[in-house]
Enzyme design. Structure first.
Site, PDB file in Angstrom:
ATOM      1  N   LYS A 149       5.926   3.129  18.222  1.00 48.32           N
ATOM      2  CA  LYS A 149       5.885   4.565  17.924  1.00 48.32           C
ATOM      3  C   LYS A 149       6.215   5.387  19.169  1.00 48.32           C
ATOM      4  O   LYS A 149       6.922   6.398  19.089  1.00 48.32           O
ATOM      5  CB  LYS A 149       4.515   4.930  17.351  1.00 48.32           C
ATOM      6  CG  LYS A 149       4.311   4.335  15.954  1.00 48.32           C
ATOM      7  CD  LYS A 149       2.859   4.389  15.529  1.00 48.32           C
ATOM      8  CE  LYS A 149       2.663   3.897  14.105  1.00 48.32           C
ATOM      9  NZ  LYS A 149       1.248   3.633  13.787  1.00 48.32           N
ATOM     10  N   GLY A 208      -2.304   4.550   6.389  1.00 46.12           N
ATOM     11  CA  GLY A 208      -2.774   4.374   5.018  1.00 46.12           C
ATOM     12  C   GLY A 208      -1.724   4.788   4.001  1.00 46.12           C
ATOM     13  O   GLY A 208      -0.725   5.445   4.336  1.00 46.12           O
ATOM     14  N   THR A 259       0.823  -1.213   0.000  1.00 45.65           N
ATOM     15  CA  THR A 259       0.000   0.000   0.000  1.00 45.65           C
ATOM     16  C   THR A 259       0.860   1.268   0.000  1.00 45.65           C
ATOM     17  O   THR A 259       0.602   2.216  -0.735  1.00 45.65           O
ATOM     18  CB  THR A 259      -0.867   0.020   1.282  1.00 45.65           C
ATOM     19  OG1 THR A 259      -1.483  -1.250   1.426  1.00 45.65           O
ATOM     20  CG2 THR A 259      -1.918   1.088   1.230  1.00 45.65           C
ATOM     21  N   VAL A 260       1.899   1.259   0.849  1.00 45.40           N
ATOM     22  CA  VAL A 260       2.683   2.484   1.051  1.00 45.40           C
ATOM     23  C   VAL A 260       3.583   2.777  -0.144  1.00 45.40           C
ATOM     24  O   VAL A 260       3.526   3.863  -0.736  1.00 45.40           O
ATOM     25  CB  VAL A 260       3.504   2.375   2.358  1.00 45.40           C
ATOM     26  CG1 VAL A 260       4.515   3.511   2.459  1.00 45.40           C
ATOM     27  CG2 VAL A 260       2.567   2.383   3.565  1.00 45.40           C
ATOM     28  N   VAL A 310       6.231   7.350  12.497  1.00 43.18           N
ATOM     29  CA  VAL A 310       5.256   7.750  13.527  1.00 43.18           C
ATOM     30  C   VAL A 310       4.337   8.818  12.942  1.00 43.18           C
ATOM     31  O   VAL A 310       4.809   9.832  12.432  1.00 43.18           O
ATOM     32  CB  VAL A 310       5.946   8.355  14.778  1.00 43.18           C
ATOM     33  CG1 VAL A 310       4.912   8.631  15.869  1.00 43.18           C
ATOM     34  CG2 VAL A 310       7.049   7.455  15.297  1.00 43.18           C
ATOM     35  N   GLU A 326      -1.758  -3.447  10.047  1.00 37.80           N
ATOM     36  CA  GLU A 326      -0.500  -4.122   9.748  1.00 37.80           C
ATOM     37  C   GLU A 326      -0.777  -5.438   9.024  1.00 37.80           C
ATOM     38  O   GLU A 326      -1.888  -5.982   9.116  1.00 37.80           O
ATOM     39  CB  GLU A 326       0.245  -4.424  11.051  1.00 37.80           C
ATOM     40  CG  GLU A 326       0.689  -3.197  11.807  1.00 37.80           C
ATOM     41  CD  GLU A 326       1.631  -2.322  10.987  1.00 37.80           C
ATOM     42  OE1 GLU A 326       2.728  -2.770  10.647  1.00 37.80           O
ATOM     43  OE2 GLU A 326       1.253  -1.182  10.661  1.00 37.80           O
ATOM     44  N   ASP A 362       2.219  -1.890  17.868  1.00 37.26           N
ATOM     45  CA  ASP A 362       2.488  -0.809  16.911  1.00 37.26           C
ATOM     46  C   ASP A 362       2.583   0.538  17.652  1.00 37.26           C
ATOM     47  O   ASP A 362       3.490   1.334  17.407  1.00 37.26           O
ATOM     48  CB  ASP A 362       1.361  -0.778  15.861  1.00 37.26           C
ATOM     49  CG  ASP A 362       1.576   0.297  14.810  1.00 37.26           C
ATOM     50  OD1 ASP A 362       2.380   0.073  13.889  1.00 37.26           O
ATOM     51  OD2 ASP A 362       0.951   1.367  14.929  1.00 37.26           O
ATOM     52  N   GLY A 392      -6.359  -0.439   4.168  1.00 37.15           N
ATOM     53  CA  GLY A 392      -4.905  -0.288   4.134  1.00 37.15           C
ATOM     54  C   GLY A 392      -4.306   0.330   5.385  1.00 37.15           C
ATOM     55  O   GLY A 392      -3.169   0.792   5.371  1.00 37.15           O
ATOM     56  N   LYS A 449       8.416   1.212  11.793  1.00 42.53           N
ATOM     57  CA  LYS A 449       8.508   1.571  13.218  1.00 42.53           C
ATOM     58  C   LYS A 449       9.086   0.448  14.053  1.00 42.53           C
ATOM     59  O   LYS A 449       9.781   0.690  15.044  1.00 42.53           O
ATOM     60  CB  LYS A 449       7.145   2.011  13.763  1.00 42.53           C
ATOM     61  CG  LYS A 449       5.991   1.073  13.440  1.00 42.53           C
ATOM     62  CD  LYS A 449       5.190   1.583  12.266  1.00 42.53           C
ATOM     63  CE  LYS A 449       4.325   0.484  11.694  1.00 42.53           C
ATOM     64  NZ  LYS A 449       3.078   0.932  11.139  1.00 42.53           N
TER      65      LYS A 449
END
Ligand code: HSE
Length: 323
Positions: A203, A301, A10-11, A130, A188, A199, A185, A103
């Site tokens: 962060k 996202g 997605t990223v 983050v 994880e 998660d 999205g 992260k």
């Protein structure tokens, strides 16, 4: 400058799209032409965005791409610490700048990887790790560089925030809300990292490193996830004018830094983070000169995370353009 992408989920799909579709804008802002050198994926057989992947060389040899002579900046956006941390180390060893959204890697191995970057005279940037599009690390590093920070409260996991809201406002079941977060999205690859608070812990550890130079191990952080929050709890919170949030807290008292991640009741109209909704993130920072600072915005996202990654890539290009 040539950019190699590790991961094309997605990223990095959003990163690739921005680099390709806004090349002229980014060149104007950075002083350098940014081009895509290729992408490495774990599974070559997985369906990809056809328009996008058509013009990118895709390989399953991530190490070769991370150390390739045809790459200047490596952008890492893969799940979990392995093999990400080895790939980042290999890229730094090979003299590449690295931009990562990871992260888990930064919270666990950030100290040693930053030292490696320094030793090789390259940069390791992780603004996306983050807050996604919320520039919280830039705030701590730059805007508050002259302040003493006393505490940070954060809603920094979009998935749990979205799930709790779906359950409270729309009566969704836990499982269906998780499925929706995956589809959108935010979640994880392994959503238990979101749900069990890991998660947010990663962060928070990164925030503490930036705010106080604290080297806290993720396993040392007091952690409780959202699995035992029932619809009844959320309805009760609603009746008394509040919400339940997975709240990350960091307090520095006399040089001692205490970190925790746990569900908390926040009253609407009283607590500034109570109405941070959906996959938004919010950060409330208390410091001696600035007082209370609130930052909030899109925290998860593809596009919001790509925003932070491309910001780091442009910053590296500007450094090169100025040298
Ligand atoms: N799974 C993460 C979240 C993604 O929900 O916040 C952004 O780091």
């Amino acid at each position: 400058m040539r950019v190699g992408l590790l991961g094309l989920g997605t990223v990095n799909t959003a990163v690739a799209r921005r680099l390709r579709e806004e090349a002229a804008l980014l060149e104007g802002r950075s002083g350098k032409r940014l081009s895509l050198a290729g992408a490495a994926v774990f599974d070559l057989g997985k369906p990809r965005d056809v328009d996008l992947s058509a013009g990118i060389g895709i390989t399953d040899d991530a190490h070769a791409l991370a150390t390739s002579d045809s790459v200047d900046i490596v952008v890492e956006a893969t799940p979990g610490t392995d093999p990400a941390r080895h790939l980042i180390a290999a890229a730094l060893d090979a003299g590449k700048h690295v931009v990562t959204a990871n992260k888990a890697v930064m919270a666990t191995y950030g100290g040693e990887l930053s030292a490696l970057a320094l030793a090789h005279g390259v940069e390791l940037r992780h603004g996306a790790s983050v807050g996604a599009a919320v520039p919280i690390l830039e705030l701590l590093d730059n805007a508050l560089a002259g302040d003493r920070i006393s505490s940070i409260e954060a809603i920094c996991n979009g998935t749990t925030n979205f799930v709790l809201e779906q359950m409270q406002a729309h009566g969704a079941t836990f499982q269906s809300a998780i499925e929706e977060a995956k589809r959108l999205g935010f979640a994880e690859a392994d959503p238990s990292m979101d749900v069990d608070g890991w998660d947010a812990v990663f962060k928070l550890v990164i925030l503490a490193a930036h705010a106080w130079g604290a080297g806290v191990e993720p396993g040392e952080v007091h952690r409780r996830g959202i699995r035992d929050i029932a619809v009844d709890d959320l309805q009760r919170a609603d009746e008394i004018g509040g919400t339940v949030k997975l709240l990350a807290r960091a307090v520095c008292d006399g040089g001692k830094v205490e970190l925790s991640v746990e569900p908390a009741f926040l009253k609407l109209g009283e607590h500034p983070l109570a109405d941070v909704g959906g996959s938004e993130n919010g950060f409330l920072i208390n410091s001696d000169l600035a007082g209370t600072t609130l930052l909030r915005g899109a925290g998860a996202g593809g596009d919001p995370t790509a925003s932070a990654i491309v910001n780091d890539v442009v910053a590296l290009a500007r450094l090169r353009a100025a040298s």
